[in-house]
Design a protein around this motif. Structure first.
Motif, PDB file in Angstrom:
ATOM      1  N   LEU A 195       0.845  -1.193   0.000  1.00 41.56           N
ATOM      2  CA  LEU A 195       0.000   0.000   0.000  1.00 41.56           C
ATOM      3  C   LEU A 195       0.877   1.238   0.000  1.00 41.56           C
ATOM      4  O   LEU A 195       1.769   1.381   0.839  1.00 41.56           O
ATOM      5  CB  LEU A 195      -0.916  -0.008   1.224  1.00 41.56           C
ATOM      6  N   SER A 196       0.629   2.121  -0.968  1.00 40.15           N
ATOM      7  CA  SER A 196       1.375   3.378  -1.070  1.00 40.15           C
ATOM      8  C   SER A 196       0.423   4.543  -0.819  1.00 40.15           C
ATOM      9  O   SER A 196      -0.060   5.169  -1.771  1.00 40.15           O
ATOM     10  CB  SER A 196       2.012   3.523  -2.460  1.00 40.15           C
ATOM     11  N   PRO A 197       0.115   4.839   0.448  1.00 38.30           N
ATOM     12  CA  PRO A 197      -0.772   5.971   0.728  1.00 38.30           C
ATOM     13  C   PRO A 197      -0.078   7.275   0.349  1.00 38.30           C
ATOM     14  O   PRO A 197       0.745   7.793   1.087  1.00 38.30           O
ATOM     15  CB  PRO A 197      -1.033   5.861   2.232  1.00 38.30           C
ATOM     16  N   PHE A 198      -0.404   7.776  -0.815  1.00 36.43           N
ATOM     17  CA  PHE A 198       0.435   8.738  -1.511  1.00 36.43           C
ATOM     18  C   PHE A 198       0.719   9.980  -0.679  1.00 36.43           C
ATOM     19  O   PHE A 198      -0.183  10.733  -0.296  1.00 36.43           O
ATOM     20  CB  PHE A 198      -0.209   9.132  -2.841  1.00 36.43           C
ATOM     21  N   GLU A 199       2.018  10.159  -0.354  1.00 37.55           N
ATOM     22  CA  GLU A 199       2.538  11.323   0.371  1.00 37.55           C
ATOM     23  C   GLU A 199       1.824  11.563   1.694  1.00 37.55           C
ATOM     24  O   GLU A 199       1.750  12.699   2.183  1.00 37.55           O
ATOM     25  CB  GLU A 199       2.495  12.570  -0.527  1.00 37.55           C
ATOM     26  N   ILE A 200       1.330  10.489   2.332  1.00 40.36           N
ATOM     27  CA  ILE A 200       0.613  10.630   3.598  1.00 40.36           C
ATOM     28  C   ILE A 200       1.529  11.163   4.697  1.00 40.36           C
ATOM     29  O   ILE A 200       1.061  11.800   5.646  1.00 40.36           O
ATOM     30  CB  ILE A 200      -0.005   9.273   4.008  1.00 40.36           C
ATOM     31  N   PHE A 201       2.845  10.927   4.552  1.00 40.95           N
ATOM     32  CA  PHE A 201       3.775  11.380   5.595  1.00 40.95           C
ATOM     33  C   PHE A 201       3.871  12.897   5.642  1.00 40.95           C
ATOM     34  O   PHE A 201       4.371  13.456   6.618  1.00 40.95           O
ATOM     35  CB  PHE A 201       5.164  10.760   5.386  1.00 40.95           C
ATOM     36  N   ASN A 202       3.379  13.591   4.616  1.00 37.07           N
ATOM     37  CA  ASN A 202       3.391  15.056   4.652  1.00 37.07           C
ATOM     38  C   ASN A 202       2.227  15.626   5.454  1.00 37.07           C
ATOM     39  O   ASN A 202       2.291  16.771   5.917  1.00 37.07           O
ATOM     40  CB  ASN A 202       3.353  15.609   3.224  1.00 37.07           C
ATOM     41  N   HIS A 203       1.156  14.822   5.610  1.00 35.20           N
ATOM     42  CA  HIS A 203      -0.044  15.297   6.318  1.00 35.20           C
ATOM     43  C   HIS A 203      -0.694  14.129   7.044  1.00 35.20           C
ATOM     44  O   HIS A 203      -1.806  13.709   6.712  1.00 35.20           O
ATOM     45  CB  HIS A 203      -1.048  15.929   5.340  1.00 35.20           C
ATOM     46  N   PHE A 204      -0.003  13.586   8.042  1.00 35.78           N
ATOM     47  CA  PHE A 204      -0.561  12.452   8.784  1.00 35.78           C
ATOM     48  C   PHE A 204      -1.450  12.983   9.902  1.00 35.78           C
ATOM     49  O   PHE A 204      -1.123  12.956  11.082  1.00 35.78           O
ATOM     50  CB  PHE A 204       0.567  11.576   9.326  1.00 35.78           C
ATOM     51  N   ASN A 205      -2.631  13.476   9.482  1.00 32.02           N
ATOM     52  CA  ASN A 205      -3.574  14.095  10.411  1.00 32.02           C
ATOM     53  C   ASN A 205      -4.766  13.169  10.664  1.00 32.02           C
ATOM     54  O   ASN A 205      -4.796  12.014  10.234  1.00 32.02           O
ATOM     55  CB  ASN A 205      -4.035  15.440   9.848  1.00 32.02           C
ATOM     56  N   ASP A 206      -5.785  13.694  11.361  1.00 29.48           N
ATOM     57  CA  ASP A 206      -6.946  12.870  11.707  1.00 29.48           C
ATOM     58  C   ASP A 206      -7.661  12.350  10.466  1.00 29.48           C
ATOM     59  O   ASP A 206      -8.117  11.197  10.430  1.00 29.48           O
ATOM     60  CB  ASP A 206      -7.918  13.677  12.565  1.00 29.48           C
ATOM     61  N   ALA A 207      -7.770  13.188   9.440  1.00 31.10           N
ATOM     62  CA  ALA A 207      -8.453  12.755   8.213  1.00 31.10           C
ATOM     63  C   ALA A 207      -7.677  11.618   7.546  1.00 31.10           C
ATOM     64  O   ALA A 207      -8.271  10.644   7.054  1.00 31.10           O
ATOM     65  CB  ALA A 207      -8.597  13.930   7.257  1.00 31.10           C
ATOM     66  N   ALA A 208      -6.364  11.718   7.527  1.00 34.15           N
ATOM     67  CA  ALA A 208      -5.543  10.663   6.942  1.00 34.15           C
ATOM     68  C   ALA A 208      -5.664   9.371   7.740  1.00 34.15           C
ATOM     69  O   ALA A 208      -5.760   8.272   7.160  1.00 34.15           O
ATOM     70  CB  ALA A 208      -4.091  11.111   6.883  1.00 34.15           C
ATOM     71  N   ARG A 209      -5.689   9.498   9.052  1.00 31.10           N
ATOM     72  CA  ARG A 209      -5.832   8.307   9.897  1.00 31.10           C
ATOM     73  C   ARG A 209      -7.179   7.627   9.666  1.00 31.10           C
ATOM     74  O   ARG A 209      -7.263   6.394   9.604  1.00 31.10           O
ATOM     75  CB  ARG A 209      -5.670   8.680  11.370  1.00 31.10           C
ATOM     76  N   GLU A 210      -8.218   8.417   9.543  1.00 33.35           N
ATOM     77  CA  GLU A 210      -9.552   7.850   9.324  1.00 33.35           C
ATOM     78  C   GLU A 210      -9.612   7.106   7.986  1.00 33.35           C
ATOM     79  O   GLU A 210     -10.146   5.986   7.910  1.00 33.35           O
ATOM     80  CB  GLU A 210     -10.602   8.963   9.346  1.00 33.35           C
ATOM     81  N   ALA A 211      -9.053   7.695   6.947  1.00 37.61           N
ATOM     82  CA  ALA A 211      -9.049   7.043   5.633  1.00 37.61           C
ATOM     83  C   ALA A 211      -8.199   5.776   5.662  1.00 37.61           C
ATOM     84  O   ALA A 211      -8.555   4.756   5.070  1.00 37.61           O
ATOM     85  CB  ALA A 211      -8.531   8.012   4.580  1.00 37.61           C
ATOM     86  N   LEU A 212      -7.074   5.844   6.361  1.00 40.40           N
ATOM     87  CA  LEU A 212      -6.182   4.694   6.435  1.00 40.40           C
ATOM     88  C   LEU A 212      -6.833   3.558   7.219  1.00 40.40           C
ATOM     89  O   LEU A 212      -6.728   2.382   6.833  1.00 40.40           O
ATOM     90  CB  LEU A 212      -4.860   5.109   7.084  1.00 40.40           C
ATOM     91  N   ALA A 213      -7.520   3.880   8.279  1.00 44.64           N
ATOM     92  CA  ALA A 213      -8.209   2.843   9.061  1.00 44.64           C
ATOM     93  C   ALA A 213      -9.245   2.128   8.222  1.00 44.64           C
ATOM     94  O   ALA A 213      -9.385   0.895   8.284  1.00 44.64           O
ATOM     95  CB  ALA A 213      -8.862   3.466  10.291  1.00 44.64           C
ATOM     96  N   SER A 214      -9.975   2.878   7.414  1.00 47.08           N
ATOM     97  CA  SER A 214     -10.970   2.283   6.525  1.00 47.08           C
ATOM     98  C   SER A 214     -10.317   1.353   5.508  1.00 47.08           C
ATOM     99  O   SER A 214     -10.818   0.251   5.240  1.00 47.08           O
ATOM    100  CB  SER A 214     -11.751   3.385   5.816  1.00 47.08           C
ATOM    101  N   LYS A 215      -9.179   1.775   4.954  1.00 48.47           N
ATOM    102  CA  LYS A 215      -8.471   0.957   3.972  1.00 48.47           C
ATOM    103  C   LYS A 215      -7.953  -0.338   4.603  1.00 48.47           C
ATOM    104  O   LYS A 215      -8.028  -1.424   4.000  1.00 48.47           O
ATOM    105  CB  LYS A 215      -7.295   1.742   3.392  1.00 48.47           C
TER     106      LYS A 215
END
Length: 355
Positions: free
Chosen positions: A80-100
């Protein structure tokens, strides 16, 4: 000393069919390959559109492939390549990642690889953020094995030119902050390394505080230049002594799934025979087993044209002669050569930039 062999389907360009994927899996499982990571760059639902779910038909295929891997005794994984997530690992990114991650759990993923390669960092704490993401993923995933590809996955200065200068002590920081059981991929001194030596792997392992998993960019042939060549020869420059410094050795396969099995089998023979390995003999053994004597001999005679010259340097007359030759064989490997001669496997710069 043995090393676990695997496949990372991580190339740019046209994707394989599921039938092609299943065939290669069965072939390599019979020769000791122990893990398979599905991570094609052209699958948008693992990369640029990672927050979206795969269509139902593709999900079903992934589930069936995971079951086949289990049946073959091969650990199934997804890159899984969550594209450039390390630049904005915020609550929205965490929620999307948890779903994935829940979807990947339902597929039956045993190994989850988080791939940070070929993305441009903007954060000032790259290694620390990536380690944080891996800790978070481990806490929210049902996978049993976790791995990651660093943003700077080789000593090759091309990575600094394309993605910005690597942070000082990037590997040391990553190794210190990652959990000890997270596997880390490394391609060698170059992105596509001509040779990978025990001395180099020992140095990288010392910096990471763990043995790396070799992401071997042979026989991969993606990109505008490489896709004009077939990579068929047996492995060279990978001595069996590397096993002492590796946690695993995974090949990134060629665009041609049937032909890629030829070098793949030679790698297994290399580790099996150690100093007695001969790459030319290994090619003969693999090609004859996979293709039969006649087609194997034909490819051996044409290897200078197919691998060394490539499409750029073949005259129209030579291409037509090769097409006539391989059209006479009723074998999927010959069909792949025909498709390559027709330009069906050409990977453009646009593909690489947009996948």
């Amino acid at each position: 000393m043995a090393v676990e062999l695997g496949v990372i389907e991580g190339f740019y360009g046209p994707m394989w069919s599921w039938a092609e994927r299943r065939r290669l899996l069965k072939t390599l499982a019979m020769h000791g390959y122990g893990f398979y990571l599905y991570a094609p760059k052209a699958d948008p639902y693992l990369r640029r559109r990672w927050q979206e779910s795969h269509p139902a038909e593709e999900l079903n295929e992934l589930v069936e492939f995971a079951r086949l891997c289990q049946h073959q005794g091969v650990r199934f994984g997804v890159g899984l390549s969550p594209f450039e997530i390390f630049n904005h690992f915020n609550d929205a990114a965490r929620e999307a990642l948890a779903s994935k991650l829940k979807v990947l759990d339902r597929i039956g993923v045993q190994e989850l690889a988080i791939l940070f390669d070929d993305m441009r960092p903007e954060t000032t704490s790259l290694a620390g953020t990536q380690a944080e993401i891996l800790r978070w993923v481990k806490a929210h995933s049902g996978a049993t094995t976790f791995s990651m590809c660093p943003t700077y996955y080789s000593d090759d200065p091309v990575l600094d030119r394309v993605f910005g200068e690597r942070p000082a002590d990037y590997l040391e920081t990553l190794g210190a902050e990652l959990d000890n059981d997270v596997r880390v991929f490394w391609t060698g001194e170059e992105v596509c390394s001509r040779e990978i030596s025990p001395g180099h792997l020992k140095r990288v392992g010392d910096r990471l505080g763990r043995k790396p998993v070799l992401w071997d960019n042979y026989p991969v042939n993606d990109g505008d230049r490489m896709s004009r060549h077939l990579h068929l020869r047996g492995f060279t420059g990978r001595p069996a002594a590397n096993a002492a410094y590796l946690a695993g050795h995974a090949i990134n396969p060629a665009l041609q799934p049937v032909l890629t099995a030829i070098p793949a089998l030679t790698l297994a023979e290399s580790y099996r025979l150690g100093p007695d390995y001969q790459y030319g003999q290994a090619f003969e053994h693999a090609a004859r087993e996979l293709l039969g004597d006649e087609l194997a001999s034909q490819i051996r005679r044409d290897i200078l044209s197919l691998q060394d010259a490539g499409l750029w340097r073949l005259s129209e007359e030579r291409r037509e002669a090769l097409a006539h030759t391989y059209d006479a064989y009723d074998h999927p490997a010959a069909s792949e050569i025909m498709r390559w001669l027709a330009g069906d496997y050409q990977v453009t710069d646009e593909m690489v930039q947009t996948q």
